[in-house]
Design a protein around this motif. Structure first.
Motif, short mmCIF file in Angstrom:
data_model
loop_
_atom_site.label_atom_id
_atom_site.label_comp_id
_atom_site.label_asym_id
_atom_site.label_seq_id
_atom_site.Cartn_x
_atom_site.Cartn_y
_atom_site.Cartn_z
N ARG A 1 36.92 -41.97 -7.90
CA ARG A 1 38.26 -41.48 -7.57
C ARG A 1 38.27 -40.09 -6.93
O ARG A 1 39.03 -39.81 -6.02
N TYR A 2 37.40 -39.20 -7.43
CA TYR A 2 37.45 -37.81 -6.97
C TYR A 2 36.31 -37.44 -6.01
O TYR A 2 36.08 -36.25 -5.75
N ALA A 3 35.62 -38.43 -5.50
CA ALA A 3 34.44 -38.17 -4.66
C ALA A 3 34.77 -37.27 -3.47
O ALA A 3 34.00 -36.36 -3.13
N ALA A 4 35.91 -37.51 -2.84
CA ALA A 4 36.26 -36.71 -1.65
C ALA A 4 36.53 -35.25 -2.01
O ALA A 4 36.32 -34.35 -1.19
N ARG A 5 36.98 -35.01 -3.24
CA ARG A 5 37.32 -33.65 -3.64
C ARG A 5 36.12 -32.82 -4.06
O ARG A 5 36.18 -31.59 -4.08
N VAL A 6 35.06 -33.48 -4.43
CA VAL A 6 33.88 -32.75 -4.90
C VAL A 6 32.69 -32.93 -3.95
O VAL A 6 31.55 -32.66 -4.31
N GLY A 7 32.99 -33.35 -2.72
CA GLY A 7 31.92 -33.63 -1.76
C GLY A 7 30.98 -32.45 -1.53
O GLY A 7 29.77 -32.64 -1.35
N PRO A 19 18.14 -23.69 -11.74
CA PRO A 19 18.92 -22.44 -11.72
C PRO A 19 19.22 -21.96 -10.30
O PRO A 19 20.27 -21.36 -10.05
N LEU A 20 18.30 -22.22 -9.38
CA LEU A 20 18.54 -21.85 -7.98
C LEU A 20 19.78 -22.57 -7.45
O LEU A 20 20.64 -21.96 -6.80
N LEU A 21 19.88 -23.87 -7.73
CA LEU A 21 21.03 -24.65 -7.28
C LEU A 21 22.31 -24.18 -7.95
O LEU A 21 23.36 -24.07 -7.30
N LEU A 22 22.24 -23.89 -9.24
CA LEU A 22 23.42 -23.39 -9.95
C LEU A 22 23.90 -22.06 -9.38
O LEU A 22 25.10 -21.84 -9.17
N ALA A 23 22.95 -21.16 -9.12
CA ALA A 23 23.30 -19.84 -8.58
C ALA A 23 23.91 -19.96 -7.19
O ALA A 23 24.91 -19.29 -6.88
N GLU A 24 23.34 -20.80 -6.35
CA GLU A 24 23.84 -20.94 -4.99
C GLU A 24 25.19 -21.65 -4.96
O GLU A 24 26.05 -21.33 -4.13
N CYS A 25 25.38 -22.62 -5.86
CA CYS A 25 26.68 -23.28 -5.92
C CYS A 25 27.76 -22.31 -6.37
O CYS A 25 28.86 -22.29 -5.81
N ALA A 26 27.45 -21.50 -7.36
CA ALA A 26 28.42 -20.50 -7.81
C ALA A 26 28.77 -19.54 -6.69
O ALA A 26 29.94 -19.23 -6.45
N ASP A 36 28.31 -19.90 -3.32
CA ASP A 36 28.81 -20.45 -2.06
C ASP A 36 30.06 -21.30 -2.20
O ASP A 36 30.83 -21.44 -1.25
N VAL A 37 30.28 -21.88 -3.38
CA VAL A 37 31.39 -22.82 -3.55
C VAL A 37 32.36 -22.38 -4.64
O VAL A 37 33.55 -22.16 -4.37
N LEU A 38 31.88 -22.22 -5.86
CA LEU A 38 32.78 -22.01 -6.99
C LEU A 38 33.50 -20.66 -6.94
O LEU A 38 34.73 -20.60 -7.03
N VAL A 39 32.75 -19.57 -6.80
CA VAL A 39 33.38 -18.26 -6.81
C VAL A 39 34.38 -18.10 -5.67
O VAL A 39 35.53 -17.67 -5.90
N PRO A 40 34.01 -18.42 -4.42
CA PRO A 40 35.01 -18.30 -3.35
C PRO A 40 36.26 -19.14 -3.58
O PRO A 40 37.38 -18.69 -3.31
N ARG A 41 36.08 -20.35 -4.12
CA ARG A 41 37.25 -21.22 -4.35
C ARG A 41 38.13 -20.66 -5.46
O ARG A 41 39.37 -20.67 -5.37
N TYR A 42 37.51 -20.16 -6.51
CA TYR A 42 38.29 -19.57 -7.59
C TYR A 42 38.98 -18.29 -7.15
O TYR A 42 40.10 -17.99 -7.59
N ARG A 43 38.33 -17.51 -6.29
CA ARG A 43 38.99 -16.30 -5.77
C ARG A 43 40.25 -16.68 -4.99
O ARG A 43 41.28 -15.99 -5.07
N GLU A 44 40.17 -17.76 -4.23
CA GLU A 44 41.35 -18.23 -3.49
C GLU A 44 42.46 -18.60 -4.47
O GLU A 44 43.65 -18.32 -4.22
N LEU A 45 42.08 -19.27 -5.55
CA LEU A 45 43.08 -19.66 -6.55
C LEU A 45 43.71 -18.44 -7.20
O LEU A 45 44.94 -18.39 -7.40
N VAL A 83 36.05 -15.45 -13.50
CA VAL A 83 35.33 -15.51 -12.23
C VAL A 83 34.36 -14.34 -12.11
O VAL A 83 33.23 -14.50 -11.63
N ASP A 84 34.79 -13.18 -12.56
CA ASP A 84 33.89 -12.01 -12.57
C ASP A 84 32.65 -12.31 -13.42
O ASP A 84 31.52 -11.97 -13.06
N GLY A 85 32.87 -12.95 -14.56
CA GLY A 85 31.75 -13.31 -15.42
C GLY A 85 30.83 -14.32 -14.78
O GLY A 85 29.60 -14.21 -14.88
#
Length: 214
Positions: free
Chosen positions: A16-22, A132-139, A141-150, A195-197
């Motif tokens: 159901r959510y595949a397009a949103r988490v691509g 950990p490399l993937l987790l750090a890069e996802c945070a 490149d994806v998570l932190v910028p998106r949360y900052r927008e929110l 997000v800072d954390g």
């Protein structure tokens, strides 16, 4: 109905959510993990070549760029080749090692360096550095910028609705009124702290060698 139909997905993230988490596939799919393992193995050998005397000059000239291109240019076909090898080895990290040795030969790199690929490592050295490399890069490149927008969107609405009254509740029942803008501002502040954390979070890796003696 084929296996790739959303109705056959094991989790809603693949259905159901595949397009949103691509965007997360580049960090949390199996192909992403295989690529990250490749990056770890490639850079490990580069570092090893700088401290092992017999590997001196291994990456002179254009050889360093050629070797690093194996990880940089890693694509779906490369991941598929690793899976083909794994069908024989029955070991995912060993499959990456054998794939890298194939690429080593294809690039005509010095033969004496080939057997130093994965030298002294255990599989979890590779996994516990790749993940950990993937987790750090996802945070980053994806998570932190998106949360900052929110957070910014919440702050905008907090100001726009600063004079809008709304009913507050306590103990499950109506209580004193508050302002919608204030409630949004509180939520924005709390989320910004989270997000800072996340941004400051360390992502430690593990490199202990085959018997933990590193």
């Amino acid at each position: 109905m084929d296996d790739n139909d959303p109705l056959n997905a094991l989790t809603p993230l693949d259905g159901r959510y595949a397009a949103r988490v691509g965007k997360l596939r580049a960090y949390f799919s199996e192909a992403a993990l295989i690529k990250a393992r490749t990056r770890v193995e490639v850079e490990y050998l580069v570092s090893l070549s700088r401290v092992v005397p017999s590997l001196g000059g291994l990456f002179d000239g254009a050889r360093l760029a050629a070797w690093r291109s194996v990880a940089a240019d890693f694509d779906g076909a490369a991941a598929a080749r690793c899976k083909e090898i794994e069908a024989t080895t029955n070991h995912d990290v060993k499959a990456v090692e054998y794939y890298l040795k194939e690429r080593w030969d294809a690039l005509s790199l010095p033969s004496h360096g080939k057997e130093f690929i994965h030298f002294g490592l255990t599989s979890q050295d590779v996994n516990h550095t790749a993940q950990p490399l993937l987790l750090a890069e996802c945070a980053r490149d994806v998570l932190v910028p998106r949360y900052r927008e929110l957070v910014d969107a919440l702050k905008t609405r907090a100001w726009a609705w600063r004079d809008v009254a709304t009913l507050a509740r306590t103990h499950g029942q109506a209580a004193s009124p508050t302002r919608m803008g204030k409630e949004f501002a509180v939520f924005a502040s709390r989320l910004a702290a989270c997000v800072d954390g996340l941004e400051a979070c360390g992502h430690g890796a593990k490199f202990g060698g085959a018997t933990g003696g590193f």
